[in-house]
Design an enzyme around this catalytic site. Sequence first.
Site, PDB file in Angstrom:
ATOM      1  N   ARG A 172      71.116  36.492 -14.563  1.00  0.00           N
ATOM      2  CA  ARG A 172      71.909  35.236 -14.352  1.00  0.00           C
ATOM      3  C   ARG A 172      72.463  34.834 -15.799  1.00  0.00           C
ATOM      4  O   ARG A 172      71.360  34.475 -16.587  1.00  0.00           O
ATOM      5  CB  ARG A 172      71.075  34.184 -13.368  1.00  0.00           C
ATOM      6  CG  ARG A 172      71.160  34.822 -12.325  1.00  0.00           C
ATOM      7  CD  ARG A 172      69.962  33.938 -11.518  1.00  0.00           C
ATOM      8  NE  ARG A 172      68.708  33.482 -11.615  1.00  0.00           N
ATOM      9  CZ  ARG A 172      67.659  34.590 -11.256  1.00  0.00           C
ATOM     10  NH1 ARG A 172      67.617  36.047 -10.414  1.00  0.00           N
ATOM     11  NH2 ARG A 172      66.217  34.573 -12.251  1.00  0.00           N
ATOM     12  N   HIS A 203      82.322  59.322 -29.116  1.00  0.00           N
ATOM     13  CA  HIS A 203      81.090  59.325 -30.126  1.00  0.00           C
ATOM     14  C   HIS A 203      81.865  58.477 -31.417  1.00  0.00           C
ATOM     15  O   HIS A 203      82.881  58.356 -31.975  1.00  0.00           O
ATOM     16  CB  HIS A 203      81.027  60.297 -30.579  1.00  0.00           C
ATOM     17  CG  HIS A 203      79.828  60.976 -29.551  1.00  0.00           C
ATOM     18  ND1 HIS A 203      78.998  62.538 -29.861  1.00  0.00           N
ATOM     19  CD2 HIS A 203      79.874  61.029 -28.476  1.00  0.00           C
ATOM     20  CE1 HIS A 203      78.436  62.302 -29.017  1.00  0.00           C
ATOM     21  NE2 HIS A 203      79.077  61.699 -28.032  1.00  0.00           N
ATOM     22  N   HIS A 224      51.174  45.084 -14.251  1.00  0.00           N
ATOM     23  CA  HIS A 224      50.557  45.136 -15.868  1.00  0.00           C
ATOM     24  C   HIS A 224      49.450  45.780 -16.174  1.00  0.00           C
ATOM     25  O   HIS A 224      49.305  46.554 -16.475  1.00  0.00           O
ATOM     26  CB  HIS A 224      50.350  43.925 -16.618  1.00  0.00           C
ATOM     27  CG  HIS A 224      51.779  43.907 -16.928  1.00  0.00           C
ATOM     28  ND1 HIS A 224      53.118  43.450 -17.514  1.00  0.00           N
ATOM     29  CD2 HIS A 224      52.270  41.929 -16.177  1.00  0.00           C
ATOM     30  CE1 HIS A 224      53.896  42.995 -17.066  1.00  0.00           C
ATOM     31  NE2 HIS A 224      53.814  41.657 -16.237  1.00  0.00           N
ATOM     32  N   ALA A 225      48.600  45.386 -15.314  1.00  0.00           N
ATOM     33  CA  ALA A 225      47.069  46.539 -15.729  1.00  0.00           C
ATOM     34  C   ALA A 225      47.168  48.581 -15.589  1.00  0.00           C
ATOM     35  O   ALA A 225      47.121  49.293 -16.240  1.00  0.00           O
ATOM     36  CB  ALA A 225      46.050  46.386 -14.823  1.00  0.00           C
ATOM     37  N   CYS A 269      80.464  65.561 -33.384  1.00  0.00           N
ATOM     38  CA  CYS A 269      81.242  65.373 -33.741  1.00  0.00           C
ATOM     39  C   CYS A 269      81.063  65.760 -35.561  1.00  0.00           C
ATOM     40  O   CYS A 269      82.403  65.523 -36.746  1.00  0.00           O
ATOM     41  CB  CYS A 269      80.488  63.881 -33.952  1.00  0.00           C
ATOM     42  SG  CYS A 269      80.002  62.497 -33.077  1.00  0.00           S
ATOM     43  N   GLU A 281      81.561  58.632 -34.706  1.00  0.00           N
ATOM     44  CA  GLU A 281      82.023  59.137 -35.531  1.00  0.00           C
ATOM     45  C   GLU A 281      83.723  59.308 -35.594  1.00  0.00           C
ATOM     46  O   GLU A 281      84.490  59.685 -36.323  1.00  0.00           O
ATOM     47  CB  GLU A 281      81.363  60.560 -36.219  1.00  0.00           C
ATOM     48  CG  GLU A 281      79.878  60.175 -36.153  1.00  0.00           C
ATOM     49  CD  GLU A 281      79.142  60.523 -35.233  1.00  0.00           C
ATOM     50  OE1 GLU A 281      78.056  61.240 -35.698  1.00  0.00           O
ATOM     51  OE2 GLU A 281      79.183  59.482 -34.308  1.00  0.00           O
ATOM     52  N   ASP A 285      56.974  36.472  -4.059  1.00  0.00           N
ATOM     53  CA  ASP A 285      57.937  35.824  -4.841  1.00  0.00           C
ATOM     54  C   ASP A 285      59.424  36.012  -4.395  1.00  0.00           C
ATOM     55  O   ASP A 285      60.225  35.356  -4.678  1.00  0.00           O
ATOM     56  CB  ASP A 285      58.115  36.013  -6.553  1.00  0.00           C
ATOM     57  CG  ASP A 285      56.610  36.087  -6.718  1.00  0.00           C
ATOM     58  OD1 ASP A 285      55.962  34.829  -6.662  1.00  0.00           O
ATOM     59  OD2 ASP A 285      56.966  36.084  -7.909  1.00  0.00           O
TER      60      ASP A 285
END
EC number: 3.5.4.26
Length: 365
Positions: free
Chosen positions: A214, A58, A299-300, A92, A60, A207
């Site tokens: 990349r 961690h 998306h909708a 921690c 800390e 697609d």
Amino acid sequence: MLTEPERKHHEPFMQRAIELAKRGIGSTHPNPRVGAVVVGKSGEVVGEGWHAYPGGLHAEAMAIEKAGENAQGATLYVTLEPCAAHGRTPACTDAIRSSGITDVIYASSDPNPKMAGGAKVLVAARINVIGGFMKDEADKLNLPFFHYMKTGRPYVTAKAAISLDGKLATHSQHSQWISGPESRLHAQAIRAQVDAIVVGAGTLHFDNPSLTVRDVEVKGSVPLRVVLCFETPHFSQESKLLSDDAPTRFYVRSFNEHTEKWREAGVQIEKLNSLDAILKHLAQDGYLHLLLEGGGCLHASFFDAHFTSEVVLYQAPILIGGRDAVSLWNGTGVETLDHALRLADIKYRKLGNDVMIRGNVIYPD
């Protein structure tokens, strides 16, 4: 309350801790991003640390280890409240108490109930503690982690290249390329920082995307490639998702004759019946930040369910037109403007001929 001179004294050290925490972007999930600075009695930095990966030191503990004996009587600046419980690594608060540090200043409170309570532990050990210092800036480091702790789902960033009239593709589904090379490179940098990239069956079909990072460096694991489908899509040996560049996972509502072919080719396939269940399944596997790159229907579905937290749009100076062209938000949308989704904390940036618009999604009450 800190006086103005005290704030000015502490700010550079906390700002440094925030910069250190950013080194963990892309590699710490499902853990938060944390940075820490130890400042000795002389006022100089004697130790720095950041959380790099799950199971690693961690922030800390790393900073205290580097400070060594100089931690005696020192001040610790940390971007997140120190953890009070033993997880993959010791608490921690134990390292702080045994180090000789006398003052702790932290920014964000820990929302994880299993780890929270560090401030109380330190106060009980007679260590001076100030919490919430530069909280707003530090909170931005861990939006996905905080969102997961609150909802059980990942933080979703929706990304899309759109025309001036809000189209993602033409009526024939042609979309390469709406945005310019500068926008595409910027989008790759966002890919490099997320845990998973999500598309729908339509994007897979039209697609044949590779969904890889990349031209930019990936600090942690490469993002998981995720496809959401109603049923297992038609198997194709030509699919770019069969490359070894990144793991691939399909979420489907029903299996069919193509399921085993994809599995034999190395694709994980999970059967779940709701978007909420899919997102929680991804979060439970440690994927806390998703980049949504689907078409208008996907998306909708996220907008309709109020699951998208942020949008990044690359608006190009072109007009596509057409009633049947693909829009960012297909379907019915909202009925009146008072139900419209709005953006907050908006950032604009010119990228070549395009304009990037980025903001947090605010849903109507």
